[in-house]
Write a protein that holds these residues in place. Structure first.
Motif, PDB file in Angstrom:
ATOM      1  N   ILE A 141       5.600  -4.684   2.454  1.00 52.63           N
ATOM      2  CA  ILE A 141       5.817  -3.356   1.872  1.00 52.63           C
ATOM      3  C   ILE A 141       6.829  -2.570   2.697  1.00 52.63           C
ATOM      4  O   ILE A 141       7.665  -1.836   2.157  1.00 52.63           O
ATOM      5  CB  ILE A 141       4.478  -2.592   1.793  1.00 52.63           C
ATOM      6  N   LEU A 142       6.779  -2.748   4.021  1.00 52.56           N
ATOM      7  CA  LEU A 142       7.670  -2.016   4.921  1.00 52.56           C
ATOM      8  C   LEU A 142       9.061  -2.634   5.025  1.00 52.56           C
ATOM      9  O   LEU A 142       9.924  -2.096   5.715  1.00 52.56           O
ATOM     10  CB  LEU A 142       7.030  -1.922   6.307  1.00 52.56           C
ATOM     11  N   GLY A 143       9.268  -3.764   4.374  1.00 46.04           N
ATOM     12  CA  GLY A 143      10.602  -4.347   4.307  1.00 46.04           C
ATOM     13  C   GLY A 143      10.929  -5.406   5.335  1.00 46.04           C
ATOM     14  O   GLY A 143      12.085  -5.825   5.443  1.00 46.04           O
ATOM     15  N   LEU A 298      -1.430   6.040   2.774  1.00 39.13           N
ATOM     16  CA  LEU A 298      -0.133   6.562   3.192  1.00 39.13           C
ATOM     17  C   LEU A 298       0.950   6.062   2.244  1.00 39.13           C
ATOM     18  O   LEU A 298       0.999   4.876   1.909  1.00 39.13           O
ATOM     19  CB  LEU A 298       0.196   6.129   4.620  1.00 39.13           C
ATOM     20  N   ASP A 299       1.824   6.964   1.827  1.00 36.60           N
ATOM     21  CA  ASP A 299       2.931   6.615   0.942  1.00 36.60           C
ATOM     22  C   ASP A 299       4.198   6.473   1.785  1.00 36.60           C
ATOM     23  O   ASP A 299       4.696   7.447   2.348  1.00 36.60           O
ATOM     24  CB  ASP A 299       3.113   7.705  -0.116  1.00 36.60           C
ATOM     25  N   VAL A 300       4.703   5.254   1.891  1.00 34.31           N
ATOM     26  CA  VAL A 300       5.887   5.011   2.719  1.00 34.31           C
ATOM     27  C   VAL A 300       7.136   4.754   1.888  1.00 34.31           C
ATOM     28  O   VAL A 300       8.216   4.539   2.444  1.00 34.31           O
ATOM     29  CB  VAL A 300       5.653   3.822   3.678  1.00 34.31           C
ATOM     30  N   LYS A 301       7.002   4.772   0.580  1.00 31.59           N
ATOM     31  CA  LYS A 301       8.143   4.451  -0.288  1.00 31.59           C
ATOM     32  C   LYS A 301       9.264   5.468  -0.099  1.00 31.59           C
ATOM     33  O   LYS A 301       9.051   6.677  -0.142  1.00 31.59           O
ATOM     34  CB  LYS A 301       7.699   4.425  -1.756  1.00 31.59           C
ATOM     35  N   ILE A 308       8.545   7.175   8.774  1.00 28.35           N
ATOM     36  CA  ILE A 308       7.375   6.293   8.804  1.00 28.35           C
ATOM     37  C   ILE A 308       6.716   6.348  10.186  1.00 28.35           C
ATOM     38  O   ILE A 308       5.493   6.424  10.300  1.00 28.35           O
ATOM     39  CB  ILE A 308       7.770   4.854   8.446  1.00 28.35           C
ATOM     40  N   ALA A 309       7.547   6.340  11.227  1.00 26.01           N
ATOM     41  CA  ALA A 309       7.001   6.416  12.591  1.00 26.01           C
ATOM     42  C   ALA A 309       6.183   7.694  12.773  1.00 26.01           C
ATOM     43  O   ALA A 309       5.082   7.668  13.333  1.00 26.01           O
ATOM     44  CB  ALA A 309       8.132   6.352  13.612  1.00 26.01           C
ATOM     45  N   SER A 310       6.700   8.809  12.299  1.00 29.29           N
ATOM     46  CA  SER A 310       5.981  10.084  12.428  1.00 29.29           C
ATOM     47  C   SER A 310       4.683  10.060  11.639  1.00 29.29           C
ATOM     48  O   SER A 310       3.644  10.549  12.117  1.00 29.29           O
ATOM     49  CB  SER A 310       6.868  11.236  11.936  1.00 29.29           C
ATOM     50  N   LEU A 311       4.712   9.487  10.447  1.00 31.74           N
ATOM     51  CA  LEU A 311       3.532   9.407   9.600  1.00 31.74           C
ATOM     52  C   LEU A 311       2.445   8.555  10.257  1.00 31.74           C
ATOM     53  O   LEU A 311       1.269   8.926  10.286  1.00 31.74           O
ATOM     54  CB  LEU A 311       3.922   8.815   8.243  1.00 31.74           C
ATOM     55  N   ILE A 347      -1.913   1.150   3.297  1.00 33.59           N
ATOM     56  CA  ILE A 347      -0.579   1.287   2.715  1.00 33.59           C
ATOM     57  C   ILE A 347      -0.496   0.348   1.515  1.00 33.59           C
ATOM     58  O   ILE A 347      -0.711  -0.858   1.646  1.00 33.59           O
ATOM     59  CB  ILE A 347       0.519   0.947   3.743  1.00 33.59           C
ATOM     60  N   ASP A 348      -0.193   0.892   0.343  1.00 36.89           N
ATOM     61  CA  ASP A 348      -0.045   0.085  -0.873  1.00 36.89           C
ATOM     62  C   ASP A 348       1.377   0.201  -1.407  1.00 36.89           C
ATOM     63  O   ASP A 348       2.080   1.154  -1.116  1.00 36.89           O
ATOM     64  CB  ASP A 348      -1.036   0.528  -1.946  1.00 36.89           C
TER      65      ASP A 348
END
Length: 348
Positions: A141-143, A298-301, A308-311, A347-348
């Motif tokens: 999901i994170l690439g 958490l929505d990382v899209k 993302i690091a801050s989240l 994370i989805d």
């Protein structure tokens, strides 16, 4: 039901106040302190990793059931337990979410501190069971490009989708360990292992300390852009020199999320209930006492690496755990036993 069952419980297993008492005589002790005199007339043990379940503890006792509220079972001597007909259960997968949280909070945290771009990196997962599968899914999901090594799964499922260990080490920018501790994995991260890794790679161990030959790791530490360790040899008396070589160091708490602890306790209690036919506890699950510790999505899209690091740091500030260990490494065991369970994210 009359109180005929005596169960000895590691006092550090949470959410158990008043749960077993209606059905059993309950003795609570610190896990390392549970001894033969405690289990001599006990029917069951509910433990964590600090209680060695072997002949020295169990010979001559009336114990017939052991539940560990942990994924790991290296503290249980299965050969002995099987020879005595003891029923042993563990809490497989209970802390997978917590460990996944740790891996990515630590990875993005150290990358932010050191100015490391993660885009395009290959993440190698060694051990793709309950934890490794979850790390794999979130990495996708994170690439990240993902490589996987898991000899037991390769043997049963075929080689497609898996890499040899040598291929994974040579091609991965990040290597994260998620193997159980057993004969074949003890000391597997040795000189040959670290020599096979890329210069400038990142190494993460949130599995078991003894899978790493720490002398070899110290010899190769200079090749890493970042070194992240949650587990150690000889806990709680960890190697202070190695501690100073790490970028993130924590006291074996990667899986210590609130949800993970609920899962572990639930698995142990349910197994105990089924073994002793205590029907009111068949579907036991601890109540969430603090709503702020409910799991959160958490929505990382579409977010940048920095966002993302801050989240991730907001939801799990891993550097707080790092600071606490560095400040007082002699308090390793207390930092574990007194840990304030954190909210788990997914994370989805």
């Amino acid at each position: 039901m009359p109180k005929k069952i005596k169960v000895v419980v590691d006092a550090a297993i949470p959410f158990l106040d008043g749960v077993l008492e209606p059905y059993a005589e309950v003795v609570r002790k610190e896990g390392r302190q549970i001894g033969p005199e405690d289990v001599a007339d006990a029917s069951a043990l509910l433990v964590r990793t600090r209680t060695r379940c072997n002949a020295a503890l169990l010979e001559g006792s009336s114990v017939r059931f052991i539940a560990t509220a942990t994924i790991g079972t290296d503290h249980i001597e299965f050969g002995y337990c099987n020879s005595k007909g003891l029923m042993v259960t563990n809490a497989a997968g209970c802390n997978a979410g917590g460990v996944m949280n740790y891996v990515f909070s630590a990875l993005y945290g150290v990358a932010a501190r050191k100015g490391l771009p993660l885009e395009g990196m290959t993440l190698g997962i060694v051990g793709v069971g309950n934890v490794g599968r979850l790390v794999e899914r979130v990495a996708g999901i994170l690439g990240f490009k993902v490589l996987k090594n898991d000899p037991p799964r390769m043997a049963s499922e075929g080689p497609y989708g898996f890499s040899t260990l040598e291929e994974l080490l040579a091609q991965s920018d990040i290597v994260t360990m998620h193997v159980p501790l057993e004969a074949s994995t003890t000391g597997m991260c040795d000189d040959a292992f670290f020599s096979g890794m890329k210069d400038g790679s990142i190494f993460i161990n949130a599995a078991r300390g003894e899978i790493v030959d720490e002398s070899a790791l110290k010899r190769h530490a200079s090749k890493f852009k970042a070194l992240i360790l949650d587990t150690w040899n000889n806990e709680p008396d960890i190697d202070r020199e190695l501690l100073e070589m790490t970028d993130i160091a924590t006291p074996h708490i990667a899986g210590y999320s609130y949800r993970g602890k609920q899962n572990g306790t639930a698995a142990a209690v349910r197994a105990f209930a089924r073994y002793f036919a205590i029907e009111p506890l068949y579907d036991f699950f601890p109540k969430t006492e603090y709503l702020e510790l409910e799991s959160v999505k958490l929505d990382v899209k579409g977010r940048t690496q920095g966002e993302i690091a801050s989240l991730l740091q907001y939801n799990y500030p891993v550097f707080t755990d790092d600071f606490m260990l560095r400040t007082a490494p002699e308090e390793f065991e207390a930092l574990r036993s007194d840990y304030k369970y954190r909210r788990e994210f997914y994370i989805d």
